[in-house]
Design a protein around this motif. Sequence first.
Motif, PDB file in Angstrom:
ATOM      1  N   CYS A   1       0.844  -1.201   0.000  1.00 46.82           N
ATOM      2  CA  CYS A   1       0.000   0.000   0.000  1.00 46.82           C
ATOM      3  C   CYS A   1       0.874   1.243   0.000  1.00 46.82           C
ATOM      4  O   CYS A   1       1.689   1.443   0.906  1.00 46.82           O
ATOM      5  N   GLY A   2       0.692   2.064  -1.030  1.00 42.90           N
ATOM      6  CA  GLY A   2       1.473   3.282  -1.158  1.00 42.90           C
ATOM      7  C   GLY A   2       0.775   4.479  -0.542  1.00 42.90           C
ATOM      8  O   GLY A   2      -0.260   4.351   0.114  1.00 42.90           O
ATOM      9  N   PRO A   3       1.311   5.684  -0.762  1.00 45.45           N
ATOM     10  CA  PRO A   3       0.799   6.881  -0.092  1.00 45.45           C
ATOM     11  C   PRO A   3      -0.428   7.482  -0.763  1.00 45.45           C
ATOM     12  O   PRO A   3      -0.703   7.237  -1.936  1.00 45.45           O
ATOM     13  N   THR A   4      -1.155   8.280   0.018  1.00 47.96           N
ATOM     14  CA  THR A   4      -2.169   9.180  -0.527  1.00 47.96           C
ATOM     15  C   THR A   4      -1.434  10.472  -0.853  1.00 47.96           C
ATOM     16  O   THR A   4      -0.845  11.095   0.035  1.00 47.96           O
ATOM     17  N   VAL A   5      -1.454  10.858  -2.126  1.00 53.09           N
ATOM     18  CA  VAL A   5      -0.526  11.886  -2.599  1.00 53.09           C
ATOM     19  C   VAL A   5      -1.146  13.285  -2.562  1.00 53.09           C
ATOM     20  O   VAL A   5      -1.529  13.850  -3.571  1.00 53.09           O
ATOM     21  N   TYR A   6      -1.171  13.850  -1.359  1.00 59.21           N
ATOM     22  CA  TYR A   6      -1.691  15.202  -1.191  1.00 59.21           C
ATOM     23  C   TYR A   6      -0.635  16.142  -0.604  1.00 59.21           C
ATOM     24  O   TYR A   6      -0.858  17.343  -0.468  1.00 59.21           O
TER      25      TYR A   6
ATOM     26  N   THR B   1      -2.703   6.386  -4.136  1.00 62.77           N
ATOM     27  CA  THR B   1      -4.086   6.840  -3.977  1.00 62.77           C
ATOM     28  C   THR B   1      -4.129   8.297  -4.426  1.00 62.77           C
ATOM     29  O   THR B   1      -3.636   9.183  -3.723  1.00 62.77           O
ATOM     30  N   ASP B   2      -4.667   8.528  -5.613  1.00 57.74           N
ATOM     31  CA  ASP B   2      -4.651   9.879  -6.191  1.00 57.74           C
ATOM     32  C   ASP B   2      -6.042  10.507  -6.253  1.00 57.74           C
ATOM     33  O   ASP B   2      -6.232  11.540  -6.898  1.00 57.74           O
ATOM     34  N   VAL B   3      -7.034   9.882  -5.594  1.00 54.59           N
ATOM     35  CA  VAL B   3      -8.372  10.466  -5.447  1.00 54.59           C
ATOM     36  C   VAL B   3      -8.776  10.250  -3.997  1.00 54.59           C
ATOM     37  O   VAL B   3      -8.883   9.110  -3.543  1.00 54.59           O
ATOM     38  N   ASP B   4      -9.010  11.342  -3.274  1.00 53.50           N
ATOM     39  CA  ASP B   4      -9.265  11.210  -1.834  1.00 53.50           C
ATOM     40  C   ASP B   4      -9.702  12.569  -1.301  1.00 53.50           C
ATOM     41  O   ASP B   4      -9.413  13.603  -1.891  1.00 53.50           O
TER      42      ASP B   4
END
Length: 468
Positions: free
Chosen positions: A29-34, A69-72
């Motif tokens: 599981c990779g990062p949430t990119v914000y 995760t590029d939608v959040d």
Amino acid sequence: MTIKIYNTLTRRKETFTPIEEDKVRMYVCGPTVYNYIHIGNARPAIVFDTVRRYFEFQGYEVQYVLNFTDVDDKIIKAANELGQEVPEVADRFIKAYKEDVKAFGVKEAVHHPRVMETMDDIIAFIDGLIEKGYAYEAGGDVYFKTRSFADYGKLSHQSIDELRAGARIQVGEKKEDPLDFVLWKAAKPGEISWNSPWGEGRPGWHIECSTMAKKYLGETIDIHAGGQDLSFPHHENEIAQSESLNGKTFANYWMHNGYINIDNEKMSKSLGNFVLVHDIIQQHDPNVVRFFMLSVHYRNPINFSEALLESAKNGLERIKTAYDNLSHRREASTNFADGNESWIEKVNQHEQRFIQEMNDDFNTANAISVLFDLVKDANHYVNESHTSEVVIDHFLTTFTKLTSVLGISLEGKKQGDLQDEEIENLIQERYEARKNKDFARADEIRDELKAKNIILEDTPQGTRWKRG
């Protein structure tokens, strides 16, 4: 020799048996990119890169998948604050993530899937769950029927009744049971969205990883890994979704790395001890940070502090010094003795001990202790009056081989390399030049740094730099 992995699912060490001989299907599981990643995100990146490297060292082909995760909600909020579109924010921080972990010697994944590029597959996955009776639509949202999956709670070792006691239905939620979790969210005004059979919306977090793992690795994978904080509810929900739809075991082995504390306190934004990787690698050699991360077993918590980083730096210097001394002796000697089989055997024994420790649930802490034993013997040997070219070469090869497994570089800075402080001073001078509209000098400094393999990136938060 067999590799043993501590499986979170069974809470015991198990012999690793791959689905397909000599191949490993591994999803991390990779990062949430914000935003830029923090040191807590860096630990799984380093730990599971080392696991991958060790499998490859043992001759496995590793299908290593790490998602973005590029939608959040957090990305949408960041986009609004920056006055940018969601894809633009995601692109920017995916690029930053790759640069940051590359500094730590993390290898590029075989696949880096993104949610926005997997939307059709996600919608099809949700549709399949509804068709099988495991999910339902409610006012444009879609929820998973948690109680429909009999084994729910098996990863976190919690019963449905225990979970039910703390579950609540929040305002605006339309779910039938407090335990049900969202698969698809109806779009709010102004939010990025996609068309679906249930109307405009976007996926929930958990369904994304289930879908991407299936798309790139199949219905059953060997290893699913991530931070300890993901065990529940994220990984628990992934199991429920995937096994309900596919009717098969989702992952045979579950690996979770421990938490990071900052100066003996849990890292959190509220405590103000939230440390960004971008800041750390400007203050410390990334090679040292990686070595520090691996000096503790991956399942144990790790305390991050300046004093412990300094200790790691000294430890790594001991290894590098031993390696350099061997190299210098190799270059300077003209009168080598014959090969000494007893020394060759000593070196081989160190390598076998290193392998034994790594086979025992990737115990990098003990593997590093073996490296220090190798250092002691190397220092003793290099000071002998007569040395063998064959023995020195065997020492050097073994050092390189074992540190490569850990992703640690033994190369020091080359002559003429700029110190960090010199780089920062030049960047400040460039900033002043641009402020004074002396663009010729600003470009000159950029070119000077580029010639020294220092890459600059101008961002709204200031100029970032890295060694090329």
